[in-house]
Design a protein around this motif. Structure first.
Motif, PDB file in Angstrom:
ATOM      1  N   ASP A 110       0.780  -1.188  -0.073  1.00 13.95           N
ATOM      2  CA  ASP A 110       0.215   0.204   0.079  1.00 13.95           C
ATOM      3  C   ASP A 110       0.885   1.286  -0.008  1.00 13.95           C
ATOM      4  N   ALA A 111       2.079   1.187   0.755  1.00 19.09           N
ATOM      5  CA  ALA A 111       2.718   2.427   0.777  1.00 19.09           C
ATOM      6  C   ALA A 111       3.590   2.792  -0.584  1.00 19.09           C
ATOM      7  N   LEU A 112       3.936   1.547  -1.194  1.00 19.79           N
ATOM      8  CA  LEU A 112       4.800   1.459  -2.388  1.00 19.79           C
ATOM      9  C   LEU A 112       3.823   2.215  -3.614  1.00 19.79           C
ATOM     10  N   ALA A 113       2.420   1.734  -3.464  1.00 16.89           N
ATOM     11  CA  ALA A 113       1.559   2.194  -4.363  1.00 16.89           C
ATOM     12  C   ALA A 113       1.574   3.966  -4.516  1.00 16.89           C
ATOM     13  N   ASP A 114       1.782   4.541  -3.467  1.00 17.23           N
ATOM     14  CA  ASP A 114       1.838   6.129  -3.051  1.00 17.23           C
ATOM     15  C   ASP A 114       3.155   6.509  -3.732  1.00 17.23           C
ATOM     16  N   CYS A 115       4.149   5.751  -4.248  1.00 16.44           N
ATOM     17  CA  CYS A 115       5.411   6.156  -4.595  1.00 16.44           C
ATOM     18  C   CYS A 115       5.476   6.211  -6.046  1.00 16.44           C
ATOM     19  N   ASP A 116       6.307   7.002  -6.653  1.00 14.29           N
ATOM     20  CA  ASP A 116       6.662   7.057  -8.025  1.00 14.29           C
ATOM     21  C   ASP A 116       7.697   5.968  -8.126  1.00 14.29           C
ATOM     22  N   LEU A 117       7.352   5.142  -9.211  1.00 13.92           N
ATOM     23  CA  LEU A 117       8.239   3.991  -9.040  1.00 13.92           C
ATOM     24  C   LEU A 117       8.608   4.075 -10.899  1.00 13.92           C
ATOM     25  N   SER A 118       8.437   5.170 -11.452  1.00 16.76           N
ATOM     26  CA  SER A 118       8.540   5.367 -12.711  1.00 16.76           C
ATOM     27  C   SER A 118       9.792   4.911 -13.439  1.00 16.76           C
ATOM     28  N   ASP A 119      10.708   5.545 -12.487  1.00 14.89           N
ATOM     29  CA  ASP A 119      12.224   4.905 -12.687  1.00 14.89           C
ATOM     30  C   ASP A 119      12.814   3.729 -12.101  1.00 14.89           C
ATOM     31  N   LEU A 120      11.987   2.810 -11.840  1.00 12.88           N
ATOM     32  CA  LEU A 120      12.259   1.275 -11.215  1.00 12.88           C
ATOM     33  C   LEU A 120      13.495   0.940 -11.942  1.00 12.88           C
ATOM     34  N   ASN A 121      13.439   0.763 -13.413  1.00 13.65           N
ATOM     35  CA  ASN A 121      14.630   0.333 -14.174  1.00 13.65           C
ATOM     36  C   ASN A 121      15.778   0.892 -13.690  1.00 13.65           C
ATOM     37  N   THR A 122      16.111   1.883 -13.054  1.00 10.70           N
ATOM     38  CA  THR A 122      17.340   2.636 -12.808  1.00 10.70           C
ATOM     39  C   THR A 122      17.840   2.246 -11.285  1.00 10.70           C
ATOM     40  N   TYR A 123      16.886   1.777 -10.518  1.00  6.61           N
ATOM     41  CA  TYR A 123      17.263   1.285  -9.003  1.00  6.61           C
ATOM     42  C   TYR A 123      18.367   0.247  -9.185  1.00  6.61           C
ATOM     43  N   LEU A 124      18.975   0.186  -7.765  1.00  6.28           N
ATOM     44  CA  LEU A 124      20.051  -1.265  -7.824  1.00  6.28           C
ATOM     45  C   LEU A 124      19.191  -2.622  -7.877  1.00  6.28           C
ATOM     46  N   PRO A 125      19.857  -3.293  -8.506  1.00  7.42           N
ATOM     47  CA  PRO A 125      19.122  -4.903  -8.589  1.00  7.42           C
ATOM     48  C   PRO A 125      18.514  -5.300  -7.324  1.00  7.42           C
ATOM     49  N   GLU A 126      19.137  -5.025  -6.229  1.00  8.86           N
ATOM     50  CA  GLU A 126      18.602  -5.745  -4.761  1.00  8.86           C
ATOM     51  C   GLU A 126      17.485  -5.019  -4.412  1.00  8.86           C
ATOM     52  N   ILE A 127      17.317  -3.406  -4.980  1.00  7.45           N
ATOM     53  CA  ILE A 127      15.990  -2.819  -4.338  1.00  7.45           C
ATOM     54  C   ILE A 127      14.924  -3.128  -5.464  1.00  7.45           C
ATOM     55  N   GLN A 128      15.267  -3.344  -6.868  1.00  2.38           N
ATOM     56  CA  GLN A 128      14.163  -3.620  -7.842  1.00  2.38           C
ATOM     57  C   GLN A 128      13.552  -5.060  -7.338  1.00  2.38           C
ATOM     58  N   ALA A 129      14.455  -6.162  -6.984  1.00  2.00           N
ATOM     59  CA  ALA A 129      14.151  -7.358  -6.272  1.00  2.00           C
ATOM     60  C   ALA A 129      13.205  -7.351  -5.170  1.00  2.00           C
ATOM     61  N   GLY A 130      13.633  -6.476  -4.360  1.00  2.62           N
ATOM     62  CA  GLY A 130      12.542  -6.165  -2.827  1.00  2.62           C
ATOM     63  C   GLY A 130      11.502  -5.493  -3.221  1.00  2.62           C
ATOM     64  N   ILE A 131      11.255  -4.604  -4.181  1.00  2.00           N
ATOM     65  CA  ILE A 131       9.986  -3.916  -4.634  1.00  2.00           C
ATOM     66  C   ILE A 131       9.103  -5.038  -5.221  1.00  2.00           C
ATOM     67  N   GLU A 132       9.862  -5.881  -6.220  1.00  2.00           N
ATOM     68  CA  GLU A 132       9.361  -6.850  -6.969  1.00  2.00           C
ATOM     69  C   GLU A 132       8.477  -7.791  -6.015  1.00  2.00           C
ATOM     70  N   GLU A 133       9.471  -8.196  -4.942  1.00  2.00           N
ATOM     71  CA  GLU A 133       8.851  -9.138  -4.241  1.00  2.00           C
ATOM     72  C   GLU A 133       7.476  -8.836  -3.289  1.00  2.00           C
ATOM     73  N   ILE A 134       7.576  -7.509  -2.847  1.00  2.00           N
ATOM     74  CA  ILE A 134       6.532  -7.014  -2.102  1.00  2.00           C
ATOM     75  C   ILE A 134       5.412  -6.597  -3.089  1.00  2.00           C
ATOM     76  N   LEU A 135       5.526  -6.198  -4.458  1.00  2.00           N
ATOM     77  CA  LEU A 135       4.491  -5.964  -5.175  1.00  2.00           C
ATOM     78  C   LEU A 135       3.641  -7.195  -5.834  1.00  2.00           C
ATOM     79  N   HIS A 136       4.570  -8.082  -6.142  1.00  2.00           N
ATOM     80  CA  HIS A 136       4.172  -9.333  -6.856  1.00  2.00           C
ATOM     81  C   HIS A 136       4.021 -10.751  -6.008  1.00  2.00           C
ATOM     82  N   SER A 137       4.105 -10.591  -4.660  1.00  2.00           N
ATOM     83  CA  SER A 137       4.048 -12.064  -4.031  1.00  2.00           C
ATOM     84  C   SER A 137       2.739 -12.162  -3.283  1.00  2.00           C
TER      85      SER A 137
END
Length: 88
Positions: free
Chosen positions: A61-88
């Motif tokens: 829910d908190a991430l839904a309020d964040c601008d993640l439009s530049d997600l592909n520029t984040y560090l790989p471990e950050i991308q993985a953490g966000i993907e885990e939260i959003l898609h698990s």
């Protein structure tokens, strides 16, 4: 001074943290962790989820309020953490 002395915990970008500001009341502590307030919000959500002070749904829910439009520029471990939260 404009030299790089810190790296963003979210995207890895180098930025400058004024060391003399560390001793003043105006210092913004988020600057020691991330390069922007927006990235600090994401950092805080991921950190709280990692230490289990928030559950997956609250983090989602908190991430839904964040601008993640530049997600592909984040560090790989950050991308993985966000993907885990959003898609698990």
């Amino acid at each position: 001074m404009d030299y790089i002395n810190a790296h963003c915990a979210i995207c890895g970008a180098g930025y400058h943290v004024c060391q003399s500001c560390l001793e003043t009341r105006q210092f913004k502590p988020w600057r020691t962790v991330t390069d922007t307030v927006r990235h600090y919000k994401i950092y805080s959500i991921l950190h709280d989820y990692e230490i289990r002070s928030t559950d997956r749904q609250a983090a989602r829910d908190a991430l839904a309020d964040c601008d993640l439009s530049d997600l592909n520029t984040y560090l790989p471990e950050i991308q993985a953490g966000i993907e885990e939260i959003l898609h698990s």
